[in-house]
Design an enzyme around this catalytic site. Sequence first.
Site, PDB file in Angstrom:
ATOM      1  N   HIS A 106      61.120  40.747  -0.325  1.00  0.00           N
ATOM      2  CA  HIS A 106      60.685  41.477  -1.510  1.00  0.00           C
ATOM      3  C   HIS A 106      59.184  41.300  -1.729  1.00  0.00           C
ATOM      4  CE1 HIS A 106      61.297  42.281  -6.084  1.00  0.00           C
ATOM      5  NE2 HIS A 106      60.948  43.377  -5.434  1.00  0.00           N
ATOM      6  N   ASP A 121      47.040  55.415  10.869  1.00  0.00           N
ATOM      7  CA  ASP A 121      46.658  56.390  11.875  1.00  0.00           C
ATOM      8  C   ASP A 121      45.945  55.690  13.030  1.00  0.00           C
ATOM      9  OD1 ASP A 121      43.973  55.969  11.031  1.00  0.00           O
ATOM     10  OD2 ASP A 121      43.979  57.752   9.770  1.00  0.00           O
ATOM     11  N   HIS A 177      39.835  54.701  -0.816  1.00  0.00           N
ATOM     12  CA  HIS A 177      39.980  54.639   0.641  1.00  0.00           C
ATOM     13  C   HIS A 177      39.389  53.347   1.208  1.00  0.00           C
ATOM     14  CE1 HIS A 177      40.328  55.998   4.749  1.00  0.00           C
ATOM     15  NE2 HIS A 177      39.029  55.900   4.921  1.00  0.00           N
ATOM     16  N   TRP A 196      43.122  60.229   6.063  1.00  0.00           N
ATOM     17  CA  TRP A 196      43.686  59.414   4.985  1.00  0.00           C
ATOM     18  C   TRP A 196      45.153  59.079   5.293  1.00  0.00           C
ATOM     19  CZ3 TRP A 196      39.849  62.862   4.308  1.00  0.00           C
ATOM     20  CH2 TRP A 196      38.682  62.366   3.741  1.00  0.00           C
ATOM     21  N   GLY A 197      45.447  58.942   6.584  1.00  0.00           N
ATOM     22  CA  GLY A 197      46.813  58.693   7.032  1.00  0.00           C
ATOM     23  C   GLY A 197      47.145  57.221   7.170  1.00  0.00           C
ATOM     24  N   ASN A 198      46.815  56.448   6.172  1.00  0.00           N
ATOM     25  CA  ASN A 198      47.100  55.018   6.159  1.00  0.00           C
ATOM     26  C   ASN A 198      47.942  54.736   4.924  1.00  0.00           C
ATOM     27  OD1 ASN A 198      45.250  54.688   8.417  1.00  0.00           O
ATOM     28  ND2 ASN A 198      43.672  55.135   6.903  1.00  0.00           N
TER      29      ASN A 198
END
Length: 154
Positions: free
Chosen positions: A20, A28, A98, A121-123
Amino acid sequence: MKRSGILNQPLSNILASFGHTDLLVVCDAGFPIPRDAQRVDLAIAPDLPDLRTVLSLINEEFITEKVVIAEEMAEFNPPLHGWLQKHFSGVEFERRPHEEMLTQVATSAKAIVRTGAFDPWGNIGLVSGVDVERFFAKEGTVLPDYYRDRAGEA
């Protein structure tokens, strides 16, 4: 041999180790992974595997309590933002600058999974949750109000 689910042994092992509030980052191809981070590098070629496929497979096995994304994503990558909203509906979203995704979020992660994605912004940070319905299923346990929504109760 496993019949279904994630077949990649390092990724499967990492997911099984989560508790948890542990943080998993699925990133990316260009993400600056900290040197000391526990990593699973799935990238083979541009967009192979892509971010959505990896997130979908992880989501089948992983209980996500919160999704952490760059606040700029909605403006600069609306298709990915919309996809995340759809596939993680009912999950809390936290938006961070970012720059923080590349630094503070990266260093806070228990593990980082690198995809081949060429996705701006693929994180994506996934905060591990618990199976509320199972944890509070035993007779005599009391479900706190802050877990009630997660269990789908009104």
